[in-house]
Design a protein around this motif. Sequence first.
Motif, PDB file in Angstrom:
ATOM      1  N   ALA A  59      41.750  30.119  29.815  1.00 22.82           N
ATOM      2  CA  ALA A  59      41.404  31.548  29.776  1.00 22.82           C
ATOM      3  C   ALA A  59      41.551  32.109  28.362  1.00 22.82           C
ATOM      4  CB  ALA A  59      42.277  32.323  30.761  1.00 22.82           C
ATOM      5  N   LEU A  60      42.641  31.739  27.683  1.00 22.37           N
ATOM      6  CA  LEU A  60      42.855  32.185  26.301  1.00 22.37           C
ATOM      7  C   LEU A  60      41.703  31.734  25.402  1.00 22.37           C
ATOM      8  CD1 LEU A  60      46.651  31.424  25.829  1.00 22.37           C
ATOM      9  CD2 LEU A  60      45.584  33.608  25.269  1.00 22.37           C
ATOM     10  N   ARG A  61      41.354  30.459  25.519  1.00 20.98           N
ATOM     11  CA  ARG A  61      40.302  29.903  24.646  1.00 20.98           C
ATOM     12  C   ARG A  61      38.935  30.492  24.961  1.00 20.98           C
ATOM     13  NH1 ARG A  61      42.713  23.971  24.877  1.00 20.98           N
ATOM     14  NH2 ARG A  61      43.968  24.004  22.981  1.00 20.98           N
ATOM     15  N   GLY A  65      40.634  37.889  29.186  1.00 16.33           N
ATOM     16  CA  GLY A  65      41.923  38.576  29.286  1.00 16.33           C
ATOM     17  C   GLY A  65      42.609  38.826  27.962  1.00 16.33           C
ATOM     18  N   ASN A  66      41.983  38.430  26.848  1.00 13.36           N
ATOM     19  CA  ASN A  66      42.618  38.677  25.547  1.00 13.36           C
ATOM     20  C   ASN A  66      42.550  40.144  25.138  1.00 13.36           C
ATOM     21  OD1 ASN A  66      43.238  35.968  25.336  1.00 13.36           O
ATOM     22  ND2 ASN A  66      41.394  35.469  24.173  1.00 13.36           N
ATOM     23  N   GLN A  67      41.619  40.869  25.705  1.00 17.81           N
ATOM     24  CA  GLN A  67      41.576  42.331  25.548  1.00 17.81           C
ATOM     25  C   GLN A  67      42.060  42.954  26.862  1.00 17.81           C
ATOM     26  OE1 GLN A  67      41.141  43.018  22.520  1.00 17.81           O
ATOM     27  NE2 GLN A  67      40.304  41.000  21.963  1.00 17.81           N
ATOM     28  N   TYR A  68      42.165  44.292  26.880  1.00 21.33           N
ATOM     29  CA  TYR A  68      42.675  44.940  28.096  1.00 21.33           C
ATOM     30  C   TYR A  68      41.922  44.480  29.343  1.00 21.33           C
ATOM     31  CZ  TYR A  68      44.819  48.538  25.070  1.00 21.33           C
ATOM     32  OH  TYR A  68      45.549  49.217  24.129  1.00 21.33           O
ATOM     33  N   PRO A  69      42.643  43.941  30.315  1.00 19.31           N
ATOM     34  CA  PRO A  69      41.991  43.668  31.602  1.00 19.31           C
ATOM     35  C   PRO A  69      41.805  44.978  32.376  1.00 19.31           C
ATOM     36  CG  PRO A  69      44.313  43.061  31.695  1.00 19.31           C
ATOM     37  CD  PRO A  69      44.047  43.512  30.286  1.00 19.31           C
ATOM     38  N   PRO A  70      41.047  44.961  33.468  1.00 18.65           N
ATOM     39  CA  PRO A  70      40.895  46.180  34.274  1.00 18.65           C
ATOM     40  C   PRO A  70      42.248  46.704  34.765  1.00 18.65           C
ATOM     41  CG  PRO A  70      39.354  44.479  34.968  1.00 18.65           C
ATOM     42  CD  PRO A  70      40.300  43.829  34.002  1.00 18.65           C
ATOM     43  N   GLY A  71      42.370  48.001  34.864  1.00 19.18           N
ATOM     44  CA  GLY A  71      43.630  48.626  35.285  1.00 19.18           C
ATOM     45  C   GLY A  71      44.225  48.066  36.570  1.00 19.18           C
ATOM     46  N   PRO A  72      43.426  47.868  37.618  1.00 20.98           N
ATOM     47  CA  PRO A  72      43.991  47.333  38.870  1.00 20.98           C
ATOM     48  C   PRO A  72      44.286  45.837  38.815  1.00 20.98           C
ATOM     49  CG  PRO A  72      41.931  48.543  39.250  1.00 20.98           C
ATOM     50  CD  PRO A  72      42.017  48.294  37.785  1.00 20.98           C
ATOM     51  N   GLY A  73      43.858  45.149  37.747  1.00 18.38           N
ATOM     52  CA  GLY A  73      43.980  43.691  37.667  1.00 18.38           C
ATOM     53  C   GLY A  73      42.612  43.050  37.652  1.00 18.38           C
ATOM     54  N   VAL A  74      42.512  41.815  37.151  1.00 20.24           N
ATOM     55  CA  VAL A  74      41.202  41.169  37.084  1.00 20.24           C
ATOM     56  C   VAL A  74      40.706  40.892  38.509  1.00 20.24           C
ATOM     57  CG1 VAL A  74      41.713  40.180  34.810  1.00 20.24           C
ATOM     58  CG2 VAL A  74      42.065  38.784  36.863  1.00 20.24           C
ATOM     59  N   PRO A  75      39.410  41.040  38.739  1.00 21.05           N
ATOM     60  CA  PRO A  75      38.882  40.859  40.107  1.00 21.05           C
ATOM     61  C   PRO A  75      39.224  39.509  40.707  1.00 21.05           C
ATOM     62  CG  PRO A  75      37.200  41.814  38.672  1.00 21.05           C
ATOM     63  CD  PRO A  75      38.359  41.449  37.785  1.00 21.05           C
ATOM     64  N   GLU A  76      39.232  38.433  39.876  1.00 20.83           N
ATOM     65  CA  GLU A  76      39.536  37.097  40.392  1.00 20.83           C
ATOM     66  C   GLU A  76      40.937  37.041  41.006  1.00 20.83           C
ATOM     67  OE1 GLU A  76      36.524  36.432  37.059  1.00 20.83           O
ATOM     68  OE2 GLU A  76      38.129  37.848  37.527  1.00 20.83           O
ATOM     69  N   LEU A  77      41.902  37.699  40.350  1.00 18.72           N
ATOM     70  CA  LEU A  77      43.272  37.661  40.879  1.00 18.72           C
ATOM     71  C   LEU A  77      43.405  38.538  42.110  1.00 18.72           C
ATOM     72  CD1 LEU A  77      46.175  36.816  40.924  1.00 18.72           C
ATOM     73  CD2 LEU A  77      46.665  38.444  39.079  1.00 18.72           C
ATOM     74  N   ARG A  78      42.793  39.711  42.090  1.00 18.50           N
ATOM     75  CA  ARG A  78      42.879  40.572  43.275  1.00 18.50           C
ATOM     76  C   ARG A  78      42.245  39.896  44.488  1.00 18.50           C
ATOM     77  NH1 ARG A  78      39.733  44.915  42.158  1.00 18.50           N
ATOM     78  NH2 ARG A  78      39.357  44.506  39.949  1.00 18.50           N
ATOM     79  N   THR A  79      41.156  39.195  44.263  1.00 21.16           N
ATOM     80  CA  THR A  79      40.509  38.456  45.353  1.00 21.16           C
ATOM     81  C   THR A  79      41.399  37.322  45.845  1.00 21.16           C
ATOM     82  OG1 THR A  79      38.314  39.000  44.497  1.00 21.16           O
ATOM     83  CG2 THR A  79      38.457  37.085  45.950  1.00 21.16           C
ATOM     84  N   ALA A  80      42.057  36.634  44.905  1.00 26.14           N
ATOM     85  CA  ALA A  80      42.949  35.523  45.269  1.00 26.14           C
ATOM     86  C   ALA A  80      44.171  36.020  46.042  1.00 26.14           C
ATOM     87  CB  ALA A  80      43.389  34.775  44.016  1.00 26.14           C
ATOM     88  N   VAL A  81      44.731  37.173  45.653  1.00 31.02           N
ATOM     89  CA  VAL A  81      45.871  37.749  46.379  1.00 31.02           C
ATOM     90  C   VAL A  81      45.451  38.094  47.808  1.00 31.02           C
ATOM     91  CG1 VAL A  81      47.398  39.766  46.535  1.00 31.02           C
ATOM     92  CG2 VAL A  81      47.092  38.592  44.336  1.00 31.02           C
TER      93      VAL A  81
END
Length: 397
Positions: A59-61, A65-81
């Motif tokens: 992800a870093l490379r 996510g190296n700039q501000y992610p969305p306020g609620p969290g990145v969509p991929e993580l919210r979907t995974a949760v």
Amino acid sequence: MTGMTSSARPLLNRRLAEFGTTIFAEMSALALRTGSINLGQGFPDTDGPEEVREAAVRALRDGRGNQYPPGPGVPELRTAVAAHQERRYGLSYDPDTEVLVTAGATEAIAAALLALVEPGDEVVALEPYYDSYAACIAMAGGTRVPVTLRPHEGSFRLDLDELRAAVTDRTRLLLVNTPHNPTGTVLTRAELTAIAELAVERDLLVVTDEVYEHLVFDEAEHLPLATFPGMRERTVTIGSAGKTFSFTGWKVGWITAAPALVSAVRSAKQFLTYVSSGPFQYAVAEALALPDSYFAAFREDMRAKRDLLSAGLAEAGFEVFRPAGTYFVTTDIRPLGESDGFAFCRALPERAGVVAIPNAVFYDHREAGAPFVRFAFCKRTEVLTDAAERLRKAFAR
């Protein structure tokens, strides 16, 4: 001139006056100074799965996510949760409106309490409690009302009559933690049913800290409070990647709750960290999709470590409360002829070359926690073996 104000008023906000340097900082410094094995603070001494670490590097490379992610969290993580809650517990959450990513569970607790509690509100919490609970209730201007878990037949149990009696017309919120840190208690279906019935009857909000959800042992079962009747709409559930995947430094946590509750908590959270952990969020999204075999192996590894340290402590003469969950074991030092956990823990590095935490720091009723001491077993097997041997040498008669 010293640059200090001449006012007699203390610099620290009076709501936080009782909270100085944490016991964890004191004990970790003591471990460093004495070269002791640190079984005080609850962090693993090895990293989690290599594929999850590599996902963060990727992800870093890739610039995700190296700039501000969305306020609620990145969509991929919210979907995974949301997928995790559905797969594990049959709880259906909308990733867009019912999931909020936070800077670890600690921020989730702070944001939830700052959002939902006003000055004068009472918050009922199970004592002993994780130290940030008390500080966050204080910052929100609330009044904490502890209900004490007490030793009973080898574990710490909740007195449901005491819980009911603690609720008044001023009670706004119940703060529940299961699996429970520091005692290792996992609340039973009957206990959670009673908590749910009380919350519905008295129209209370509930914040439930379930960060050790994947660390339950033997016959214990983790049952999310939000699955109980009437609780889905009034419960804020807190989860953590740090505890489940052994990357505590990444500080990735989350809440799941009904849209109105998520919106309220997000309103507070945006003025705390705003956002955090950008690339790590993508990695945690992949971690949550790991097969069940990962979670089973993780649990089994911790169970074996629990048994190893518990046996060593028992052989050294401690009374051991064998935990049903978490990665902490609570002991009673009275069989060693001791009764003051603070004094015991401050002397322990010199006596045995081991650091632990006095449970009294987690109590309002300090005397109720005085003889109890907590050890963390989320360490390498050889470290725990060494610690157990040092404790046996120091105390076994």
